[in-house]
Write a protein that holds these residues in place. Structure first.
Motif, short mmCIF file in Angstrom:
data_model
loop_
_atom_site.label_atom_id
_atom_site.label_comp_id
_atom_site.label_asym_id
_atom_site.label_seq_id
_atom_site.Cartn_x
_atom_site.Cartn_y
_atom_site.Cartn_z
N VAL A 147 0.85 -1.18 0.00
CA VAL A 147 0.00 0.00 0.00
C VAL A 147 0.89 1.24 0.00
O VAL A 147 1.93 1.26 0.64
CB VAL A 147 -0.99 0.01 1.20
CG1 VAL A 147 -0.27 0.08 2.52
CG2 VAL A 147 -2.00 1.13 1.07
N GLN A 148 0.48 2.23 -0.77
CA GLN A 148 1.16 3.52 -0.81
C GLN A 148 0.12 4.60 -0.63
O GLN A 148 -0.91 4.60 -1.30
CB GLN A 148 1.88 3.71 -2.14
CG GLN A 148 2.46 5.10 -2.32
CD GLN A 148 3.25 5.25 -3.59
OE1 GLN A 148 4.35 4.75 -3.68
NE2 GLN A 148 2.69 5.93 -4.59
N SER A 149 0.39 5.52 0.28
CA SER A 149 -0.55 6.61 0.56
C SER A 149 0.18 7.93 0.47
O SER A 149 1.28 8.08 1.01
CB SER A 149 -1.15 6.46 1.96
OG SER A 149 -1.78 5.22 2.11
N ARG A 150 -0.44 8.88 -0.19
CA ARG A 150 0.14 10.22 -0.29
C ARG A 150 -0.12 10.96 1.03
O ARG A 150 -1.23 10.94 1.55
CB ARG A 150 -0.49 10.99 -1.43
CG ARG A 150 0.09 12.37 -1.63
CD ARG A 150 -0.50 13.05 -2.85
NE ARG A 150 -0.06 14.41 -2.94
CZ ARG A 150 1.09 14.79 -3.50
NH1 ARG A 150 1.88 13.88 -4.02
NH2 ARG A 150 1.44 16.06 -3.54
N LEU B 16 3.88 0.64 2.75
CA LEU B 16 4.10 -0.63 3.41
C LEU B 16 4.60 -1.58 2.34
O LEU B 16 3.93 -1.78 1.32
CB LEU B 16 2.81 -1.15 4.05
CG LEU B 16 2.88 -2.53 4.70
CD1 LEU B 16 3.91 -2.55 5.84
CD2 LEU B 16 1.51 -2.94 5.22
N LEU B 17 5.79 -2.12 2.57
CA LEU B 17 6.41 -3.01 1.58
C LEU B 17 6.59 -4.41 2.18
O LEU B 17 6.75 -4.56 3.40
CB LEU B 17 7.79 -2.47 1.18
CG LEU B 17 7.76 -1.05 0.64
CD1 LEU B 17 8.61 -0.16 1.49
CD2 LEU B 17 8.26 -1.03 -0.78
N HIS B 18 6.61 -5.40 1.31
CA HIS B 18 6.84 -6.78 1.72
C HIS B 18 8.04 -7.26 0.92
O HIS B 18 8.02 -7.25 -0.31
CB HIS B 18 5.61 -7.63 1.42
CG HIS B 18 5.65 -8.97 2.05
ND1 HIS B 18 4.81 -9.97 1.65
CD2 HIS B 18 6.41 -9.50 3.03
CE1 HIS B 18 5.04 -11.06 2.37
NE2 HIS B 18 6.02 -10.80 3.21
N ARG B 19 9.10 -7.65 1.63
CA ARG B 19 10.33 -8.09 0.98
C ARG B 19 10.34 -9.59 0.75
O ARG B 19 9.68 -10.34 1.48
CB ARG B 19 11.55 -7.70 1.82
CG ARG B 19 11.72 -6.22 1.92
CD ARG B 19 12.97 -5.76 2.60
NE ARG B 19 13.71 -6.77 3.35
CZ ARG B 19 14.71 -6.50 4.17
NH1 ARG B 19 15.08 -5.25 4.35
NH2 ARG B 19 15.34 -7.46 4.81
N SER B 20 11.13 -10.03 -0.23
CA SER B 20 11.19 -11.45 -0.55
C SER B 20 11.82 -12.29 0.56
O SER B 20 11.69 -13.51 0.56
CB SER B 20 11.95 -11.67 -1.86
OG SER B 20 13.28 -11.22 -1.73
N ASP B 21 12.48 -11.64 1.53
CA ASP B 21 12.99 -12.39 2.69
C ASP B 21 11.93 -12.45 3.80
O ASP B 21 12.25 -12.75 4.94
CB ASP B 21 14.30 -11.78 3.19
CG ASP B 21 14.16 -10.34 3.65
OD1 ASP B 21 13.04 -9.77 3.58
OD2 ASP B 21 15.18 -9.76 4.07
N ASP B 22 10.67 -12.17 3.45
CA ASP B 22 9.49 -12.28 4.31
C ASP B 22 9.31 -11.11 5.29
O ASP B 22 8.36 -11.11 6.06
CB ASP B 22 9.47 -13.59 5.11
CG ASP B 22 9.47 -14.82 4.23
OD1 ASP B 22 9.04 -14.72 3.06
OD2 ASP B 22 9.91 -15.89 4.70
#
Length: 162
Positions: free
Chosen positions: A34-37, A99-105
């Motif tokens: 999610v990205q919020s201004r 909010l980001l989700h990385r490939s390392d969980d």
């Protein structure tokens, strides 16, 4: 995006190349959940992240993510006031919170501001996450806070979730 390349088409004048993302950032794939201004009221922006976490049934992550959203914005506003500038809001600072989700969980909360900040991440931010870094690029400041392994959730590549 770490894998994106930017090419400039010009009429013969030189444009300086874009500065690379600092090497101290982890070299992992990540997905923006999610990205919020940010341009004024921040409570609805925190609710955007809570909705995404609720939809994914990541209940354990809600409190730490919400705390990071609040503290990142509060930290930026305190720094703006200390520099005698306006914080987030009309005629003031604006930017994005993600909010980001990385490939390392791992989950990351990232704040991008429209001003340069030379100060390091606050002690409060560092206490809320496993890793907090801040860097400036082209007059913008990005602060990234990575939650600890206890809040890790299995990574799904883009397009895997319907």
């Amino acid at each position: 995006m770490r894998t994106a390349h930017i090419y400039y088409l010009t009429s013969g004048r030189q444009i300086p190349p874009r500065q690379p993302i600092p090497a101290r950032l982890p070299a992992t794939d990540e997905v923006v959940l999610v990205q919020s201004r940010l341009d004024g009221e921040t409570l609805p922006k925190r609710l955007d992240a809570i909705k995404v976490l609720t939809d994914r049934m990541w209940i354990d992550q809600m409190v730490p993510v919400e705390q990071l959203y609040k503290e990142l914005v509060d930290d930026a506003n305190r720094a703006a006031r200390a520099a005698r500038e306006r914080g987030f809001g009309p005629d003031g600072n604006d930017g994005y919170i993600r909010l980001l989700h990385r490939s390392d969980d791992l989950l990351v909360v990232e704040l991008e501001e429209t001003r340069s900040r030379p100060d390091p991440p606050s002690g409060t931010l560092k206490a809320l996450c496993a890793n907090a870094i801040r860097y400036t690029e082209r007059g913008r400041t990005i602060t990234r806070c990575t939650l600890g392994r206890e809040y890790a959730v299995p990574f799904e590549h883009a397009g895997a979730r319907q």
